[in-house]
Design an enzyme around this catalytic site. Structure first.
Site, short mmCIF file in Angstrom:
data_model
loop_
_atom_site.label_atom_id
_atom_site.label_comp_id
_atom_site.label_asym_id
_atom_site.label_seq_id
_atom_site.Cartn_x
_atom_site.Cartn_y
_atom_site.Cartn_z
N ASP A 67 3.91 3.22 1.47
CA ASP A 67 3.49 2.29 0.41
C ASP A 67 2.40 2.89 -0.47
OD1 ASP A 67 1.84 1.90 2.85
OD2 ASP A 67 0.72 0.54 1.54
N ASP A 109 1.40 1.24 8.34
CA ASP A 109 0.87 0.01 7.72
C ASP A 109 1.58 -0.28 6.41
OD1 ASP A 109 -0.98 -0.41 9.80
OD2 ASP A 109 -2.31 1.09 8.91
N ASP A 130 5.81 5.77 7.29
CA ASP A 130 4.43 5.29 7.41
C ASP A 130 4.37 4.06 8.32
OD1 ASP A 130 1.70 4.81 6.77
OD2 ASP A 130 2.31 3.46 5.13
MG LIG Z 1 0.75 2.35 4.57
#
Ligand SMILES: [Mg+2]
Length: 175
Positions: free
Chosen positions: A133, A8, A6
């Protein structure tokens, strides 16, 4: 081994940049305890959150982020042992696409840009691992989701997690 990574909060330090933006405009003095396990929308005033969202939708925010500590070295190493794809739900902010593309080329030039995947629903991703996340992306993912720790996911217990890129490499058997 194929690893989807990922952007961000995993390679791009987007959350502190959002806090800084809110602090500079509205004078927030964020208490880290206040946003642990919670979304930003729950801890800032509605109109301020809307203003932040408008800023994110403009797109350029994503072109100016600092890489997460250790991400460059870790992805350099990971790229030698695995097929690394960058998988970002960029369609949540469609105007972020050119900024994200430029940012990835600038900070991670060793990853082939044909392995940048700008998507929305990550269940389409076919990989052995997804490092992210946001646990919601793991629910219909066919491989193993590895949770990259961020304040908002503090309470999530369902998946293996790492606190930094050294731990992420260790979970992949590379450290
Ligand atoms: Mg993310």
């Amino acid at each position: 081994m194929r690893v989807a990574v990922d952007m961000d909060e995993v390679v791009a330090d987007a959350f502190p940049a959002q806090l800084t933006w809110l602090t500079e405009r509205y004078g927030y003095a964020f208490d880290p305890v206040a946003y642990c396990g919670r979304k930003l929308a729950e801890v800032v005033a509605g109109e301020h959150h809307q203003a932040l969202q408008a800023h994110l939708h403009e797109g350029s925010f994503f072109g100016d982020l600092i890489p997460i500590e250790g991400a460059k070295a870790a992805l350099t190493m990971l790229n030698e042992h695995a097929e690394v794809f960058i998988t970002t739900a960029a369609m949540e902010y469609p105007k972020s696409l050119p900024y994200k593309f430029d940012w990835l080329q600038r900070h991670f030039p060793f990853i082939d840009s044909l392995r940048f995947v700008f998507c929305g629903d990550k269940s389409i991703i076919n990989a052995d691992y997804l490092i992210d996340d946001n646990a919601r992306h793991f629910e219909r993912f066919g491989g193993e989701g590895i949770l990259f720790s961020a304040p908002h996911n503090a309470g999530e217990q369902r998946y293996r997690r790492d606190s930094n890129w050294s731990e992420a490499l260790a979970l992949l058997g590379l450290a």
